[in-house]
Design an enzyme around this catalytic site. Structure first.
Site, mmCIF file in Angstrom:
data_model
loop_
_atom_site.group_PDB
_atom_site.id
_atom_site.type_symbol
_atom_site.label_atom_id
_atom_site.label_comp_id
_atom_site.label_asym_id
_atom_site.label_seq_id
_atom_site.Cartn_x
_atom_site.Cartn_y
_atom_site.Cartn_z
ATOM 1 N N LEU A 220 9.508 0.796 4.434
ATOM 2 C CA LEU A 220 10.084 1.225 3.165
ATOM 3 C C LEU A 220 10.634 0.042 2.382
ATOM 4 O O LEU A 220 11.509 -0.687 2.871
ATOM 5 C CB LEU A 220 11.197 2.255 3.418
ATOM 6 C CG LEU A 220 11.900 2.806 2.172
ATOM 7 C CD1 LEU A 220 10.920 3.578 1.301
ATOM 8 C CD2 LEU A 220 13.097 3.680 2.562
ATOM 9 N N ASP A 221 10.126 -0.152 1.161
ATOM 10 C CA ASP A 221 10.566 -1.213 0.253
ATOM 11 C C ASP A 221 10.482 -2.593 0.899
ATOM 12 O O ASP A 221 11.249 -3.500 0.563
ATOM 13 C CB ASP A 221 12.005 -0.951 -0.229
ATOM 14 C CG ASP A 221 12.117 0.328 -1.044
ATOM 15 O OD1 ASP A 221 11.139 0.677 -1.723
ATOM 16 O OD2 ASP A 221 13.176 0.978 -0.987
#
Length: 278
Positions: A220-221
């Site tokens: 994530l990210d």
């Protein structure tokens, strides 16, 4: 773009630049732009050459790289506009920035469709002559929704832009479009990963508001960063004001990343990007 673009990377060795430029010059073509970079830790060499198009030179380049299978390359021919699909949720500012820049000729792509988990923006998108698809998305129907999106994208999109699409895609979906999904995160990563980064920034009393455009990976990210920027703020800004000024940074950063990707300026190296010709 009216020129051909060659991008390549290989283990560094003497003479690579000379060999490639000689191929182009010997074919009677002019080099419009050349940029290169050597990573001194991995000794990987990266190069991007923009040159006058020529079928003879294109064939020579393919023969050269076929004789050097250890070298990785892409040859992009002129006037090949990529098809871009935009994913969006409720916030429309990043989507509209891309639509307007494409219409102005600043980003050389065709917007083939907009996909959203809300039906809110249908009229707005369709007034520009762009196809709009409402694909509901939540944990319970995630697999079915992703398959529906794959069916829509098949043959109709070369890459995807998550313009504030507030859903987490599965690792299988991401792998299918590896380094073909660009996301805008409303924070200067690696700070404030995940949900509500403006609220996190406000609670920490930050003095800089940032945005990050990156390729999407299953972390994530955490994918390779393409572009970032910041705007100075102070203690007088409310949470709502941080959101407003942050949108301007998001728009600028995402547009840069999409423009560079569309013009074949971004090469992925591990979990980093090499951006040539900017």
């Amino acid at each position: 773009m009216n020129n051909s673009v060659l991008i390549a990377h290989t283990k560094d060795r003497v003479g690579v630049t000379s060999e490639l430029t000689s191929l182009i010059a010997d074919g009677g073509c002019n080099i419009e732009h050349l940029d290169h970079f050597l990573d001194h830790e991995s000794y990987q060499f990266f190069i991007r050459i923009v040159f006058d198009p020529s079928n003879e030179v294109h064939d020579a380049i393919h023969r050269y790289f076929n004789a050097h299978p250890d070298m990785h390359y892409e040859l992009h021919l002129p006037n090949q506009r990529q098809k871009m699909a935009i994913f969006v949720s409720k916030m429309d500012h990043a989507m509209m920035e891309l639509i307007l820049r494409v219409r102005a000729g600043e980003i050389p792509v065709e917007i083939s469709m907009v996909i959203s988990n809300h039906d809110t923006h249908r009229d707005l998108v369709e007034q520009f002559g762009i196809r709009f698809h409402h694909v509901p998305f939540n944990k319970e129907i995630k697999a079915r929704a992703e398959q529906q999106m794959i069916d829509l994208l098949d043959g109709q999109a070369d890459f995807i832009v998550l313009a504030r699409y507030m859903q987490i895609l599965s690792p299988e979906f991401i792998e299918r479009y590896k380094f073909k999904i660009i996301n805008i995160h409303h924070s200067f990563l690696p700070a404030f990963i995940g949900a509500k980064p403006y609220a996190q920034a406000y609670d920490r009393g930050v003095k800089l508001i940032g945005a990050t455009a990156h390729y999407v990976t299953s972390e994530l990210d955490g994918g390779p960063i393409i572009q970032q920027d910041v705007l100075r703020v102070n203690h007088r800004y409310t949470k709502d004001e941080l959101v407003v000024v942050g949108r301007h940074v998001e728009n600028r950063v995402l547009a840069d990343a999409v423009m560079w990707h569309a013009n074949h300026k971004v090469l992925v190296h591990g979990n980093k990007t090499i951006v040539l010709g900017v």
